[in-house]
Design a protein around this motif. Structure first.
Motif, PDB file in Angstrom:
ATOM      1  N   HIS A   7       0.879  -1.416  -0.003  1.00 35.75           N
ATOM      2  CA  HIS A   7      -0.006   0.155  -0.239  1.00 35.75           C
ATOM      3  C   HIS A   7       0.973   1.368  -0.085  1.00 35.75           C
ATOM      4  CE1 HIS A   7      -3.034  -3.059   1.331  1.00 35.75           C
ATOM      5  NE2 HIS A   7      -3.742  -2.201   0.832  1.00 35.75           N
ATOM      6  N   THR A  10       0.974   2.132  -3.916  1.00 34.27           N
ATOM      7  CA  THR A  10      -0.217   2.534  -4.211  1.00 34.27           C
ATOM      8  C   THR A  10      -1.526   2.123  -3.413  1.00 34.27           C
ATOM      9  OG1 THR A  10      -1.368   3.615  -6.049  1.00 34.27           O
ATOM     10  CG2 THR A  10      -0.828   1.450  -6.427  1.00 34.27           C
ATOM     11  N   THR A  11      -2.475   2.538  -3.413  1.00 33.97           N
ATOM     12  CA  THR A  11      -3.726   1.755  -3.028  1.00 33.97           C
ATOM     13  C   THR A  11      -4.795   1.724  -4.016  1.00 33.97           C
ATOM     14  OG1 THR A  11      -4.505   4.377  -2.349  1.00 33.97           O
ATOM     15  CG2 THR A  11      -3.322   2.864  -0.682  1.00 33.97           C
ATOM     16  N   ARG A  12      -5.725   0.894  -3.694  1.00 33.17           N
ATOM     17  CA  ARG A  12      -7.089   0.516  -4.569  1.00 33.17           C
ATOM     18  C   ARG A  12      -7.846   1.753  -4.564  1.00 33.17           C
ATOM     19  NH1 ARG A  12     -11.958  -2.944  -4.587  1.00 33.17           N
ATOM     20  NH2 ARG A  12     -12.540  -2.351  -2.499  1.00 33.17           N
ATOM     21  N   LYS A 181      -2.414   8.315   6.987  1.00 39.96           N
ATOM     22  CA  LYS A 181      -1.862   7.161   7.978  1.00 39.96           C
ATOM     23  C   LYS A 181      -1.360   7.577   9.343  1.00 39.96           C
ATOM     24  CE  LYS A 181       0.182   4.649   3.996  1.00 39.96           C
ATOM     25  NZ  LYS A 181       1.480   5.309   3.188  1.00 39.96           N
ATOM     26  N   LYS A 200      -1.984   7.424  -2.520  1.00 32.64           N
ATOM     27  CA  LYS A 200      -1.424   6.698  -1.543  1.00 32.64           C
ATOM     28  C   LYS A 200      -2.620   6.675  -0.407  1.00 32.64           C
ATOM     29  CE  LYS A 200       2.751   7.114  -3.156  1.00 32.64           C
ATOM     30  NZ  LYS A 200       3.467   5.858  -3.467  1.00 32.64           N
ATOM     31  N   TYR A 202      -6.182   6.086  -1.292  1.00 27.28           N
ATOM     32  CA  TYR A 202      -7.237   5.377  -1.682  1.00 27.28           C
ATOM     33  C   TYR A 202      -7.909   6.418  -2.873  1.00 27.28           C
ATOM     34  CZ  TYR A 202      -6.254   2.150   2.114  1.00 27.28           C
ATOM     35  OH  TYR A 202      -5.620   1.162   2.628  1.00 27.28           O
ATOM     36  N   GLY A 352      -2.831  -2.285   4.434  1.00 29.00           N
ATOM     37  CA  GLY A 352      -3.821  -1.378   4.011  1.00 29.00           C
ATOM     38  C   GLY A 352      -5.244  -1.829   4.775  1.00 29.00           C
TER      39      GLY A 352
END
Ligand code: PLP
Length: 372
Positions: A7, A10-12, A181, A200, A202, A352
């Motif tokens: 994550h 990158t994130t979904r 985060k 980063k 979502y 994540g």
């Protein structure tokens, strides 16, 4: 089902963010600079997003400049404060992301002196050396990241801001990994410039922001229209900006739940790693991002392990995504004093929202089979 443990790369895209973006891809298509109702609808959406991002990091909406991501934000900060100035000195942390390092190094071509800020074996700034560097001559800018993308190590940037200001320099903070985060408070940190990136947290890729205190003189990287107060000309990517804004709002609302969830999983993972022989965790014992752990198994190559883990369905990184594939040992670990043989063995796990305890247990089991 493959397990995604990367994550920090990158994130979904959060489906709620996609829902917020879709109307701006299929519906209101006006140019935010246009004065008619089509333009005004787009402008309203861009300004709403500016407020959402500002709330996540406690800055003024007017301090935000949209960029294409963290890389452009770092470049705009570093090259933008140097442009048109009599060249003096710029300092940057030895464990910074390449988007800071390379932008700073590029200033050498126009006569700037560029030096690294050393870190200790835990990845934290070596304060006595930094203080000496600060006093060694005129200084325009120091750049220090809030949280490291590989190790997750968190720097005391408030202290760095104080010290930089004491010698009349600006402080730039790359908060790309920190935002979403851990709490990030632009005003309280005392930073002058700060970079963010939507993907980063979502949100969509290709959109980010540079936050700039209005006192900081900045020149644009390219010339064009008057958008973003002339600092970043070009028609805004409205749907991406809307997505970033929505992702920032969700990150703000869910920050502590996300941090708690990933920290719980990280502790489970570290307990599991502790049962394996010859595992070394980097940055252990200092404050780190709740979702990140970087480690090496003695005698194993990080990239080879990564590929074996991938075959078993686990997506991890062997360092920063940008460095992987080059076979180069991580510059972050080298700066922390690890020999290349150890640094080359690094594996980074970045957790994540969607990861589960069962996935962590399966990962530890797979790793223990591969690295006996
Ligand atoms: C600390 C840090 N800064 C900057 C960037 C670059 O951000 P972007 O991918 O949005 O250009 C990254 C991405 O990996 C990062 O981890």
């Amino acid at each position: 089902m493959p397990v995604y443990l990367d994550h920090n790369a990158t994130t979904r895209l959060d489906p709620r963010v996609l829902d917020a973006m879709l109307p701006y891809l299929s519906g209101p298509y006006g140019n935010p600079s246009s004065l008619h109702r089509f333009g005004r609808a787009a402008r309203d959406a861009v300004e709403r997003a500016r407020e959402q991002v500002a709330r996540l990091v406690n800055c003024q909406p007017g301090e935000i400049v949209w960029t294409s991501g963290g890389t452009e934000a770092n470049n705009l900060a570093i090259k933008g404060v140097a442009a048109g100035q009599q060249p003096t000195r710029v300092l940057y942390g030895a464990t910074e992301h390449p988007a800071v390092m390379e932008a700073a190094e590029a200033l050498k071509d126009s006569g700037w002196t560029v030096e690294k800020i050393a870190v200790d074996g835990r990845g934290l700034v070596d304060w006595p050396r930094f203080e000496a560097q600060l006093r060694a001559g005129p200084l325009r800018l120091a750049a220090l990241m809030r949280a490291n993308n590989e190790t997750g190590v968190i720097q005391d940037v408030a202290r760095a801001a104080q010290r930089a200001h004491a010698v009349g320099a600006w402080l730039h903070v790359d908060a790309v990994q920190a935002a979403g985060k851990i709490p990030v408070d632009f005003a309280a940190l005392g930073a002058d410039l700060m970079s963010l990136s939507s993907h980063k947290l979502y949100g969509p890729k290709g959109i980010g922001a540079l936050i700039r205190r209005s006192a900081v003189e900045l020149s644009p990287l390219h010339h064009g229209g008057p958008q973003e107060k002339g600092l970043r000309g070009g028609t805004e990517n409205v749907a991406a900006i809307v997505g970033f804004g929505h992702a920032a709002e969700l990150a703000q609302q869910e920050l502590s739940a996300r941090a708690e969830h990933t920290l719980h999983l990280r502790e489970r993972l570290e307990a599991g790693l502790g049962t394996l022989p010859r595992v070394r965790i980097f940055g252990a014992g200092v404050e780190r991002l709740p979702n990140t752990v970087q480690f090496a198994v003695e005698g194993y190559d990080g990239e080879a392990l990564l590929m074996q883990l991938d075959r078993r369905g686990f997506a991890v990184s062997s360092g920063s995504a940008c460095a992987s594939g080059k076979g180069e040992p991580s510059h972050v670990l080298l700066a922390m004093g690890y020999p290349p043989g150890v640094a080359r063995g690094a594996i980074r796990i970045s957790l994540g929202r969607d990861n589960s305890a069962a996935e962590i247990d399966a990962f530890v089991a797979a790793l223990s089979e591969l690295a006996r």
